[in-house]
Enzyme design. Structure first.
Site, PDB file in Angstrom:
ATOM      1  N   SER A   1       0.837  -1.196   0.000  1.00  0.00           N
ATOM      2  CA  SER A   1       0.000   0.000   0.000  1.00  0.00           C
ATOM      3  C   SER A   1       0.874   1.248   0.000  1.00  0.00           C
ATOM      4  O   SER A   1       1.592   1.514   0.972  1.00  0.00           O
ATOM      5  CB  SER A   1      -0.899   0.000   1.238  1.00  0.00           C
ATOM      6  OG  SER A   1      -1.481   1.283   1.370  1.00  0.00           O
TER       7      SER A   1
ATOM      8  N   MET B   1     -12.265   4.705  -0.391  1.00  0.00           N
ATOM      9  CA  MET B   1     -12.901   5.009   0.889  1.00  0.00           C
ATOM     10  C   MET B   1     -13.462   6.423   0.759  1.00  0.00           C
ATOM     11  O   MET B   1     -12.969   7.380   1.365  1.00  0.00           O
ATOM     12  CB  MET B   1     -11.867   4.897   2.017  1.00  0.00           C
ATOM     13  CG  MET B   1     -11.507   3.449   2.323  1.00  0.00           C
ATOM     14  SD  MET B   1      -9.937   3.277   3.165  1.00  0.00           S
ATOM     15  CE  MET B   1      -8.834   3.288   1.772  1.00  0.00           C
TER      16      MET B   1
ATOM     17  N   HIS C   1      -8.554   1.119  -3.800  1.00  0.00           N
ATOM     18  CA  HIS C   1      -9.479   0.932  -2.672  1.00  0.00           C
ATOM     19  C   HIS C   1     -10.120   2.281  -2.368  1.00  0.00           C
ATOM     20  O   HIS C   1      -9.470   3.185  -1.857  1.00  0.00           O
ATOM     21  CB  HIS C   1      -8.657   0.397  -1.482  1.00  0.00           C
ATOM     22  CG  HIS C   1      -9.435   0.205  -0.223  1.00  0.00           C
ATOM     23  ND1 HIS C   1      -8.827  -0.038   0.990  1.00  0.00           N
ATOM     24  CD2 HIS C   1     -10.774   0.212   0.031  1.00  0.00           C
ATOM     25  CE1 HIS C   1      -9.753  -0.178   1.932  1.00  0.00           C
ATOM     26  NE2 HIS C   1     -10.938  -0.023   1.377  1.00  0.00           N
TER      27      HIS C   1
ATOM     28  N   GLY D   1      -8.871   4.102   7.330  1.00  0.00           N
ATOM     29  CA  GLY D   1      -8.533   5.518   7.486  1.00  0.00           C
ATOM     30  C   GLY D   1      -7.043   5.788   7.598  1.00  0.00           C
ATOM     31  O   GLY D   1      -6.584   6.828   7.137  1.00  0.00           O
ATOM     32  N   PHE D   2      -6.307   4.866   8.182  1.00  0.00           N
ATOM     33  CA  PHE D   2      -4.887   5.132   8.421  1.00  0.00           C
ATOM     34  C   PHE D   2      -4.050   3.873   8.223  1.00  0.00           C
ATOM     35  O   PHE D   2      -4.526   2.769   8.494  1.00  0.00           O
ATOM     36  CB  PHE D   2      -4.680   5.642   9.854  1.00  0.00           C
ATOM     37  CG  PHE D   2      -5.454   6.899  10.128  1.00  0.00           C
ATOM     38  CD1 PHE D   2      -4.924   8.144   9.823  1.00  0.00           C
ATOM     39  CD2 PHE D   2      -6.740   6.831  10.655  1.00  0.00           C
ATOM     40  CE1 PHE D   2      -5.659   9.300  10.038  1.00  0.00           C
ATOM     41  CE2 PHE D   2      -7.485   7.989  10.875  1.00  0.00           C
ATOM     42  CZ  PHE D   2      -6.947   9.226  10.573  1.00  0.00           C
ATOM     43  N   GLY D   3      -2.818   4.082   7.802  1.00  0.00           N
ATOM     44  CA  GLY D   3      -1.862   2.987   7.756  1.00  0.00           C
ATOM     45  C   GLY D   3      -1.273   2.768   9.144  1.00  0.00           C
ATOM     46  O   GLY D   3      -1.464   3.589  10.048  1.00  0.00           O
ATOM     47  N   GLY D   4      -0.577   1.679   9.319  1.00  0.00           N
ATOM     48  CA  GLY D   4       0.178   1.434  10.546  1.00  0.00           C
ATOM     49  C   GLY D   4      -0.653   1.133  11.780  1.00  0.00           C
ATOM     50  O   GLY D   4      -0.159   1.272  12.894  1.00  0.00           O
TER      51      GLY D   4
ATOM     52  N   ASP E   1      -4.912   3.596  -1.804  1.00  0.00           N
ATOM     53  CA  ASP E   1      -5.991   3.941  -0.878  1.00  0.00           C
ATOM     54  C   ASP E   1      -6.467   5.367  -1.121  1.00  0.00           C
ATOM     55  O   ASP E   1      -5.755   6.321  -0.811  1.00  0.00           O
ATOM     56  CB  ASP E   1      -5.483   3.855   0.564  1.00  0.00           C
ATOM     57  CG  ASP E   1      -5.254   2.426   0.997  1.00  0.00           C
ATOM     58  OD1 ASP E   1      -6.201   1.618   0.921  1.00  0.00           O
ATOM     59  OD2 ASP E   1      -4.118   2.112   1.416  1.00  0.00           O
TER      60      ASP E   1
ATOM     61  N   ASP F   1      -6.744  -6.436   4.447  1.00  0.00           N
ATOM     62  CA  ASP F   1      -6.152  -5.098   4.432  1.00  0.00           C
ATOM     63  C   ASP F   1      -6.136  -4.489   5.830  1.00  0.00           C
ATOM     64  O   ASP F   1      -7.187  -4.261   6.425  1.00  0.00           O
ATOM     65  CB  ASP F   1      -6.973  -4.214   3.482  1.00  0.00           C
ATOM     66  CG  ASP F   1      -6.379  -2.835   3.287  1.00  0.00           C
ATOM     67  OD1 ASP F   1      -5.255  -2.584   3.762  1.00  0.00           O
ATOM     68  OD2 ASP F   1      -7.049  -2.005   2.635  1.00  0.00           O
ATOM     69  N   GLY F   2      -4.916  -4.214   6.321  1.00  0.00           N
ATOM     70  CA  GLY F   2      -4.766  -3.518   7.594  1.00  0.00           C
ATOM     71  C   GLY F   2      -3.984  -4.322   8.618  1.00  0.00           C
ATOM     72  O   GLY F   2      -4.418  -5.394   9.024  1.00  0.00           O
ATOM     73  N   GLY F   3      -2.832  -3.792   9.006  1.00  0.00           N
ATOM     74  CA  GLY F   3      -2.056  -4.428  10.067  1.00  0.00           C
ATOM     75  C   GLY F   3      -1.464  -5.775   9.712  1.00  0.00           C
ATOM     76  O   GLY F   3      -1.133  -6.564  10.607  1.00  0.00           O
TER      77      GLY F   3
ATOM     78  N   MET G   1      -8.928   8.263  -0.012  1.00  0.00           N
ATOM     79  CA  MET G   1      -9.746   8.662   1.146  1.00  0.00           C
ATOM     80  C   MET G   1     -10.188  10.107   0.988  1.00  0.00           C
ATOM     81  O   MET G   1      -9.376  10.956   0.612  1.00  0.00           O
ATOM     82  CB  MET G   1      -8.919   8.550   2.432  1.00  0.00           C
ATOM     83  CG  MET G   1      -8.317   7.185   2.655  1.00  0.00           C
ATOM     84  SD  MET G   1      -7.301   7.177   4.130  1.00  0.00           S
ATOM     85  CE  MET G   1      -6.730   5.480   4.143  1.00  0.00           C
TER      86      MET G   1
ATOM     87  N   HIS H   1      -1.405  -1.428  -4.104  1.00  0.00           N
ATOM     88  CA  HIS H   1      -2.668  -1.044  -3.472  1.00  0.00           C
ATOM     89  C   HIS H   1      -2.692   0.472  -3.277  1.00  0.00           C
ATOM     90  O   HIS H   1      -1.759   1.061  -2.723  1.00  0.00           O
ATOM     91  CB  HIS H   1      -2.776  -1.770  -2.126  1.00  0.00           C
ATOM     92  CG  HIS H   1      -4.078  -1.600  -1.424  1.00  0.00           C
ATOM     93  ND1 HIS H   1      -5.202  -2.339  -1.719  1.00  0.00           N
ATOM     94  CD2 HIS H   1      -4.433  -0.792  -0.397  1.00  0.00           C
ATOM     95  CE1 HIS H   1      -6.188  -1.999  -0.913  1.00  0.00           C
ATOM     96  NE2 HIS H   1      -5.759  -1.041  -0.104  1.00  0.00           N
TER      97      HIS H   1
HETATM   98  C1  DX5 Z   1      -6.366   1.586   5.733  1.00  0.00           C
HETATM   99  C2  DX5 Z   1      -5.968   1.272   4.323  1.00  0.00           C
HETATM  100  C3  DX5 Z   1      -4.870   0.265   4.220  1.00  0.00           C
HETATM  101  C4  DX5 Z   1      -3.540   0.733   4.783  1.00  0.00           C
HETATM  102  C5  DX5 Z   1      -2.783  -0.501   5.190  1.00  0.00           C
HETATM  103  O1  DX5 Z   1      -7.540   2.294   5.720  1.00  0.00           O
HETATM  104  O2  DX5 Z   1      -7.064   0.737   3.617  1.00  0.00           O
HETATM  105  O3  DX5 Z   1      -4.693  -0.164   2.891  1.00  0.00           O
HETATM  106  O4  DX5 Z   1      -2.782   1.474   3.869  1.00  0.00           O
HETATM  107  O5  DX5 Z   1      -1.630  -0.105   5.874  1.00  0.00           O
HETATM  108  P1  DX5 Z   1      -0.960  -1.037   6.976  1.00  0.00           P
HETATM  109  O6  DX5 Z   1      -0.538  -2.306   6.283  1.00  0.00           O
HETATM  110  O7  DX5 Z   1       0.193  -0.227   7.452  1.00  0.00           O
HETATM  111  O8  DX5 Z   1      -1.993  -1.300   8.035  1.00  0.00           O
HETATM  112 ZN    ZN Z   2      -6.654  -0.215   1.636  1.00  0.00          ZN
END
Ligand code: DX5
Ligand code: ZN
Length: 216
Positions: A9, A69, A67, A143-146, A36, A176-178, A38, A34
């Protein structure tokens, strides 16, 4: 079993050196990228839109997994296709006319996915599962990475796998996520075919190696 697709991502990329990161992904075994999108309304964060996707498209032949959002994604499907999307995933939540939206994505020439937030059960897809190429299980609140992986997601992937098989659908499960090197094997064993990874890839000292390890 088909090889797991890794979808790094770019939300976790350092945009000051996005070109370098895309080149790194080109050299890696990641089959998808990927992206994202938003809008600050559907989720509490604003990321990026068409210009960034277009720039990535110019820099790669990899499959671009978009993706969305955003509110009312039906306004922008053609534009995302034109900007370079190969797959477009929309959320179940907030999309009243999901069947129509999925057809719109397919008519635009993209494959279609539907994402489910952590609080949404797999069963809501009963009436559209036969249309889908991808079922995206959100393993964090979008909403957020990490963010930290929600452990219950492994069981949800298993439920999705059973559900898809029962409906004779060919949809592939994306998570997707974590996603980390620790939970990736559990997710694959549960039935995931595509793993999104932002932080795990871009915070790694050796992203190319990490991408390969995630797929093992
Ligand atoms: C969160 C995004 C994810 C995000 C994943 O809303 O949809 O795609 O970028 O990032 P990580 O792998 O760091 O959780
Ligand atoms: Zn995503």
């Amino acid at each position: 079993m088909a090889k797991t697709i890794i979808a790094p991502s770019v939300l976790s990329s350092d945009f000051l050196q996005l070109g370098k990161d895309v080149e790194m992904l080109n050299q890696s075994s990641a089959a998808w990228i990927h992206i994202d999108v938003m809008d600050g309304v559907f989720v509490p964060n604003i990321s990026f839109g068409f210009p960034l996707l277009q720039a990535i498209r110019r820099g790669t032949k990899k499959f671009c997994d978009v993706h969305l959002m955003i509110e009312k994604p039906e306004r922008y499907i053609t534009q995302f296709k034109q900007a370079g999307a190969d797959n477009i995933t929309v959320h179940y939540e907030g999309n009243l006319h999901l069947d129509s939206l999925i057809h719109q994505i397919k008519n635009a020439g993209c494959t279609a996915g539907v994402a489910l937030n952590p609080a949404t059960p797999v069963s809501v897809l009963t009436e559209v599962i036969h249309l889908l190429d991808v079922v995206l299980i959100m393993s964090v609140n979008p909403g957020f990475g990490g963010q930290k992986f929600i452990e219950r997601s492994v069981e949800k992937v298993r439920e999705a796998k059973t559900f898809i098989a029962a409906k004779n659908s060919s949809a592939v499960i994306e998570v997707d996520g974590g996603v980390t090197l620790q939970n990736a094997p559990l997710l694959k064993a549960a039935g995931a075919g595509i793993l999104v990874a932002g932080n795990t890839v871009f915070a790694s000292a050796n992203p190319i190696e990490t991408i390969a390890e995630l797929a093992l």
